[in-house]
Every structure is written in C-alpha cells, then in structure tokens.
Design a protein around this motif. Structure first.
Motif, mmCIF file in Angstrom:
data_model
loop_
_atom_site.group_PDB
_atom_site.id
_atom_site.type_symbol
_atom_site.label_atom_id
_atom_site.label_comp_id
_atom_site.label_asym_id
_atom_site.label_seq_id
_atom_site.Cartn_x
_atom_site.Cartn_y
_atom_site.Cartn_z
ATOM 1 N N ALA A 1 35.649 33.499 36.812
ATOM 2 C CA ALA A 1 37.167 33.958 36.612
ATOM 3 C C ALA A 1 37.753 34.535 37.945
ATOM 4 O O ALA A 1 38.870 34.629 38.259
ATOM 5 C CB ALA A 1 37.170 34.930 35.509
ATOM 6 N N SER A 2 36.651 34.839 38.860
ATOM 7 C CA SER A 2 37.190 35.719 40.191
ATOM 8 C C SER A 2 36.855 34.721 41.281
ATOM 9 O O SER A 2 37.172 34.949 42.465
ATOM 10 C CB SER A 2 36.184 36.739 40.299
ATOM 11 N N ILE A 3 37.061 33.223 40.979
ATOM 12 C CA ILE A 3 36.782 32.253 42.106
ATOM 13 C C ILE A 3 37.974 32.395 43.233
ATOM 14 O O ILE A 3 37.515 32.209 44.317
ATOM 15 C CB ILE A 3 36.653 31.123 41.627
ATOM 16 N N GLY A 4 39.031 32.852 42.856
ATOM 17 C CA GLY A 4 40.174 32.972 43.645
ATOM 18 C C GLY A 4 40.096 34.200 44.472
ATOM 19 O O GLY A 4 40.767 34.327 45.783
ATOM 20 N N ASP A 5 39.312 35.280 44.404
ATOM 21 C CA ASP A 5 39.201 36.509 45.063
ATOM 22 C C ASP A 5 37.993 37.182 44.747
ATOM 23 O O ASP A 5 37.900 37.808 43.625
ATOM 24 C CB ASP A 5 40.418 37.356 44.510
ATOM 25 N N LEU A 6 37.093 36.676 45.409
ATOM 26 C CA LEU A 6 35.583 37.282 45.203
ATOM 27 C C LEU A 6 35.446 38.414 45.601
ATOM 28 O O LEU A 6 34.378 39.211 45.671
ATOM 29 C CB LEU A 6 34.593 36.372 46.186
ATOM 30 N N SER A 7 36.415 39.350 46.218
ATOM 31 C CA SER A 7 36.520 40.728 46.796
ATOM 32 C C SER A 7 36.841 41.436 45.636
ATOM 33 O O SER A 7 37.100 42.726 45.820
ATOM 34 C CB SER A 7 37.309 41.041 47.988
ATOM 35 N N ALA A 8 37.443 40.827 44.479
ATOM 36 C CA ALA A 8 37.770 41.608 43.282
ATOM 37 C C ALA A 8 36.709 42.754 42.711
ATOM 38 O O ALA A 8 35.535 42.290 42.653
ATOM 39 C CB ALA A 8 38.453 40.682 42.210
ATOM 40 N N PRO A 9 37.294 43.718 42.010
ATOM 41 C CA PRO A 9 36.280 44.562 41.395
ATOM 42 C C PRO A 9 35.474 43.749 40.414
ATOM 43 O O PRO A 9 34.296 44.024 40.311
ATOM 44 C CB PRO A 9 37.192 45.807 40.861
ATOM 45 N N LEU A 10 35.869 42.885 39.713
ATOM 46 C CA LEU A 10 35.385 42.194 38.570
ATOM 47 C C LEU A 10 34.082 41.286 39.488
ATOM 48 O O LEU A 10 32.880 41.294 38.818
ATOM 49 C CB LEU A 10 36.246 41.025 37.996
ATOM 50 N N ILE B 1 28.257 40.957 40.552
ATOM 51 C CA ILE B 1 27.184 40.788 41.435
ATOM 52 C C ILE B 1 26.301 41.791 40.985
ATOM 53 O O ILE B 1 25.034 41.844 41.276
ATOM 54 C CB ILE B 1 27.621 40.992 42.991
ATOM 55 N N ALA B 2 26.726 43.266 40.776
ATOM 56 C CA ALA B 2 25.876 44.120 40.516
ATOM 57 C C ALA B 2 24.917 43.900 39.323
ATOM 58 O O ALA B 2 23.752 44.314 39.153
ATOM 59 C CB ALA B 2 26.561 45.588 40.581
ATOM 60 N N VAL B 3 25.721 43.534 38.347
ATOM 61 C CA VAL B 3 24.802 43.151 37.104
ATOM 62 C C VAL B 3 23.817 42.226 37.368
ATOM 63 O O VAL B 3 22.651 42.269 36.923
ATOM 64 C CB VAL B 3 25.827 42.640 36.117
#
Length: 242
Positions: free
Chosen positions: A189-198, A203-205
């Motif tokens: 879902a974040s493929i367009g903005d991998l710097s997003a909090p999501l 990555i943390a999970v």
C-alpha cells in the motif's frame, strides 16, 4: 510347524515411500515454476480481480489462496492486496488468503503424503509424532509462520502429511500469519512512498517478527533434538519392511 503357523509378512512400505517421493518431486516442480521461473504474472491477476468490482476482495482471497498453494510468493500476493485494497482491508484479505492456502495445502498433503510419511517414519515413530502433533501442532504452525525464509505452502504440505488437524492449521495460520500479512500488505500500500510512517511501521514489525521467529526456531530445534534422543534411547527403531 505348518505354513499357516508362520508369522505374517509385514506389508511393504516401498509403494508408500515411492508415492511420497513422487509427491515431493511434484511440489518441487511447482515451486520452481511459480517461485523461481515466475510463470504467473501477478500484475495480470490484479487486473482480473479489480475487474470484478465490489466482489474483488472475496475474489482475491480465493485466487490468492490458490496461487499461494502453487508457491506463488506470499509477499508478492500480499503486496498486490495492499495495492488493490489499502492497508486495512488489504491486511484482512491477505490474512484470509493465507488461511485458505494453509487449509488447502494441508488437505492435499494429508491425502497425498500421509501414508508415505508414516511408512517412512515407521509405526512407533509415527505414533509418537501423532501424539506430539495433537499436543503441540497448533503452536508448531504458529511458530513456523514467524520463521523467515521458509515457504508457508511447503511447510503446510508437510504439516498435512504429518497429520496436523485442519483446525490447527487454520487457527495457527491465522495467528502466525497476522504480523507478516500486515507487513507485506502495508508495504504494498505504501509502494509509492516508502518513507511514509506506514512503511516504517511495517519494517519495524518485520524486524520484531524475524527476531521472534529466529528465537522460536532455535528453541524448536533444541526440543526436537531432545525428543529424537529420547526416541532412540527407548529403542524406537523400525525394522525395514520391504
């Protein structure tokens, strides 16, 4: 002593072992085609699913479950779910797809490999394994899902062959797949903005899940070695019935 007094000849295990070997070879062929050669184009699958309109989430659950059973990589399917449905609905679609794959592969593994697995292990070892499965099968499924680098479909085929009940497969897959379902769906879902909090949350999970999985794998291996030594000490060595 007459011929009728002779002890009965134990049935041959060879046909079951051959059948198991053929089943394993078939699975390896599927794995090569789907996971390495990538004969299935997931982008085409997404377009077909999106064309079903409001039924797309349910359609994707069924299609993804089938594709997962033939070793199309789960992270790619989960990312596709994130692209199509977003992080929230997509996570549930991915999770139920994982449960569907687990149930399907477990049933196939049970019917195609159960007799061969028991023949390969021998009666005593197989009975002991059945006892372990009844007591710890659920948590074995959960733990396997946390271990990185292991194909969930391949593990589920093996769980089915070794007799893990279907309800344990479903519940274990639901619990164990939840973290990774969120991770890969959120990344999709974040493929367009991998710097997003999501994306950072995903990555943390993933990191936490990998650490827990490595610890669980280490403990599981030590427990397995301990049980194997106990079985050897108890003389659970099967004669070769050919």
């Amino acid at each position: 002593m007459t011929d009728s007094d002779d002890p009965p000849t134990p049935p041959s295990r060879r046909p079951h072992v051959i059948r198991l070997a053929l089943f394993v070879a078939f699975l390896l062929g599927l794995f090569y085609l789907a996971a390495i050669a990538r004969v299935v184009n997931v982008d085409d699958v997404r377009r077909v699913v999106a064309a079903t309109g409001p039924a797309a989430p349910l359609t994707y659950v069924g299609v993804s479950a089938l594709l997962g059973a033939i070793f199309v990589p789960g992270p790619i399917l989960a990312a596709g779910s994130g692209v199509l449905f977003g992080p929230v609905l997509g996570t549930f679609v991915t999770l139920f797809s994982a449960v569907g794959t687990a149930c399907l592969t477990s049933l196939v593994g049970r019917h195609a490999g159960r007799d061969g697995a028991r023949a390969l292990l021998g009666v005593n070892r197989a009975d002991r394994l059945d006892d372990q499965v009844q007591r710890r099968g659920l948590w074995a499924v959960v733990g396997q899902r946390f271990v990185p680098g292991i194909s969930d479909a391949l593990a589920s085929y093996a769980f089915g062959a070794f007799g893990v009940p279907l309800w344990q497969m479903a519940v274990g897959a639901f619990i164990g797949s939840a973290p990774r379902a969120f991770v890969y769906t959120a990344l999709g879902a974040s493929i367009g903005d991998l710097s997003a909090p999501l994306a950072y949350s995903a990555i943390a999970v993933w990191c936490v899940t990998a650490v827990v999985g490595a610890f669980a794998a280490h403990r599981g291996y030590r427990a397995w070695r301990g049980r194997a030594k106990e079985w050897q000490q108890d003389g659970a060595v099967e004669p070769d019935a050919t």
